[in-house]
Structures are given as C-alpha cells and as structure tokens.
Design a protein around this motif. Structure first.
Motif, mmCIF file in Angstrom:
data_model
loop_
_atom_site.group_PDB
_atom_site.id
_atom_site.type_symbol
_atom_site.label_atom_id
_atom_site.label_comp_id
_atom_site.label_asym_id
_atom_site.label_seq_id
_atom_site.Cartn_x
_atom_site.Cartn_y
_atom_site.Cartn_z
ATOM 1 N N ALA A 48 0.859 -1.294 -0.017
ATOM 2 C CA ALA A 48 0.384 -0.201 0.026
ATOM 3 C C ALA A 48 0.798 1.913 0.036
ATOM 4 N N ARG A 49 2.053 1.446 1.140
ATOM 5 C CA ARG A 49 2.609 2.142 0.588
ATOM 6 C C ARG A 49 3.739 3.178 -0.578
ATOM 7 N N ARG A 90 1.436 4.399 -3.224
ATOM 8 C CA ARG A 90 0.771 5.488 -2.770
ATOM 9 C C ARG A 90 2.098 5.973 -3.119
ATOM 10 N N GLY A 95 3.179 -3.625 -5.565
ATOM 11 C CA GLY A 95 2.604 -2.014 -5.849
ATOM 12 C C GLY A 95 2.534 -1.145 -6.803
#
Length: 336
Positions: free
Chosen positions: A77-78, A81, A172
């Motif tokens: 998730a990081r 983002r 990601g």
C-alpha cells in the motif's frame, strides 16, 4: 533479507531515525532509510525510505524471515501511494482523463444529430467500439515504463536497497498506477455520461454505468500486461515496442484471425468461447454490450461455449492476475 535490507538482529536495540518526506513523494516503507550511496546515484534525486513497527524489527526470527517472502499488504500500500503521487505529479491523471473525456464528449455531443446514434444503447455501443482501441492503447502506454523506466532513472535501484521484496515492489507499482488509470477512466467517460443522463433521462443510465464498469476492468487488465512487459523488457525502447505489438494484436489482429478460423469451422461455440477468453479486448466487448440488444448475438454464441457474464468478468480479472504475477516473477530476475 531481501535486496540488501538491514539484518533485523543488528537493529534490535536501535531506535528509528526521524524521517522526513522525500521531495519526489518517496514513501517510508519499513524503518530504515536508503543508504546514502544508493540514493546519490538516482538521477532524479528520488529517495525511498523504510519504516516498520519496532516490535517486529526487534523480535524478528528465522521463522519470520520465511514468511516475509509473501507480499506484505502494508508495504504494498505504501509503494502504491508513492507510485500514485509520482504519476499524478507527472500529469498522467490529467492527461488520460482529458483524452477519454475528449473522445467521449464528441460522441455525446453529436448523439442528437440525424446521423449519430440516439439513445443509451446505440451510444454505449459506439463508446464500446471507441474503448476497444483507445483504452488498451492508453493502458499499455501508461504501464510500459513502470519498471524499466524507473530502473533506467535509478529510482528502482534505490527502492530495492531497502527491506522490501521485488514482488512487493511490482505489485505496489501496479496498484498505484491502476488507481490513477481507474480514476481517469471514471472521470473521463463519466463526464459525457452526465450529458447522456441529461439528454436521455435516468431510465437507461444503468446500461452506461455497466459500460463504465466493464471499461474499468479492461483498463486494469491491459495495465497489468503493460507492467509485465515493463518488467521483462531490458530497455524502455523495447518495452514501448512490445506494448505497441500487444496493442496491435489485441485490438486488431486477434479478432481478424478468429473470424477467419470461425468461418472455416462454419461456427463452433467452443472455439468462440476460447477466442473470446484469449483476448481481453474481445472479452470486454461482449461484457460491455451484455445489457444491450447489440450484444445479444455475441453473448448467445459465447454462452454456447460456456461463457456467462460472470465468467467474462472472471476472465478479465484473470488477465489482471496474470500480468501482476508475470511482473513479480520478472522482477526477481531483473538486473538493476
């Protein structure tokens, strides 16, 4: 430890250093900042940082090291983002939205003329034909530089010095770009959808909403293929060539060959189903037109081969999974 990460046993008693946001939107991932020598090699000055819970770092064991091979949702998730911020800053969100909206508005504007389609179903059928060429091209163009482009700029090398696996990086990157592309599809085609709502009323708007959902599924499926090409290709030029070849195949060549074989076989439901499943664009065309009369004949032939609307949607999701898996596997062997 993956890709040059710090041994948790050496960091068990250390407190994490204060971390400031990187100027390029770099994101903290697990607690340790990138080595200064690695970050100095980045051409764009991008830096990536890693943070994690102190308890996990202090109490890591050999059993934990085995489980760390699985993608960690928080890390993914990081990275997603960070990828979303970077691509948004480069103007991809605005550019893709404008492209989709411009073509969609042209069809919506002329839908009331005497030579243009009138009503939700004819307009949606026109949108589907537009999307079969435009959306795959945009998705492949957006995805082809996701990995190899970052590697050539030095940014990927910085990320891979951190305690984050290559599979997590690939997933990601895909998720972050899928969010940007999905927003562009919804906004770009949603604006002309509002014009159709004003012109034709609410009765047929679910047909347009279904088209929007199917187009979103097509976009993320082709984006997965684009990211996979980017992970496999050694240079950006080869990635671009591969993306263009895939677009030509899925948008043009595949259906022509399939129709030729189908004519030679004098119709075969099993072959129709196989041909549809083998091409995400063909799958999308039937899925998007399923609520309309225009898609009735195609859906009937596909049903003879075992393809229902649910199966068509599952096929597109399968293409998404295939692209992400290929990208993750290719990342493990990629030299950066």
């Amino acid at each position: 430890m993956p890709n040059g990460g710090t041994d948790p046993a050496d960091r068990a008693g250390e407190a994490p250093d204060p971390i400031e946001p990187a100027p390029d939107g770099g994101v903290a991932l697990d607690g340790a900042a990138a080595a200064s020598g690695a970050s100095g090699t980045s051409e764009t000055g991008a830096s990536a940082e890693v943070t994690s819970d102190a308890d996990e770092t202090a109490h890591a064991t050999d059993a934990d090291a085995v489980s760390i091979a699985l993608p960690r949702p928080g890390i993914v998730a990081r990275i997603a983002r960070r990828e979303t911020r970077l691509t948004t800053r480069r103007g991809w969100t605005v550019g893709l939205t404008v492209v989709f909206a411009a073509f969609g508005l042209l069809l919506a504007t002329f839908s009331g003329s005497g030579v243009a389609p009138t009503g939700y179903e004819p307009v949606v059928a026109s949108y589907v034909e537009l999307a079969t060429f435009l959306v795959p091209l945009a998705a492949l163009a957006f995805g082809h530089g996701a990995v190899v482009g970052a590697a050539e700029r030095g940014r990927l090398g910085v990320v891979l010095t951190l305690p984050v696996s290559r599979a997590e990086t690939a997933i990601g990157v895909y998720v972050g770009r899928a969010a940007v592309l999905g927003a562009a599809v919804v906004l770009g085609f949603g604006v002309p959808g509002l014009l159709l709502l004003r012109e034709f009323g609410l009765a047929g708007w679910p047909t347009f909403a279904w088209f929007l959902f199917a187009t979103l599924a097509l976009a993320v499926a082709l984006l997965g293929i684009g990211v996979a090409i980017s992970a496999v290709a050694p240079t950006s030029t080869m990635a671009l060539a591969g993306a263009l070849l895939v677009w030509a195949w899925v948008a043009l060549v595949h259906d022509l060959l399939a129709m030729g074989v189908l004519a030679a076989l004098d119709g075969a439901g099993g072959f129709v189903a196989a041909a549809v499943a083998a091409n995400p664009v063909s799958t999308y065309r039937l899925l998007a037109l399923a609520p309309t009369e225009a898609g009735g004949a195609g859906i009937a032939a596909a049903l003879d081969g075992g393809l229902s609307v649910g199966v068509l949607l599952g096929v597109l999701l399968g293409w998404v999974a295939l692209g992400v898996v290929v990208a993750a596997v290719a990342m493990r062997a990629k030299r950066v």
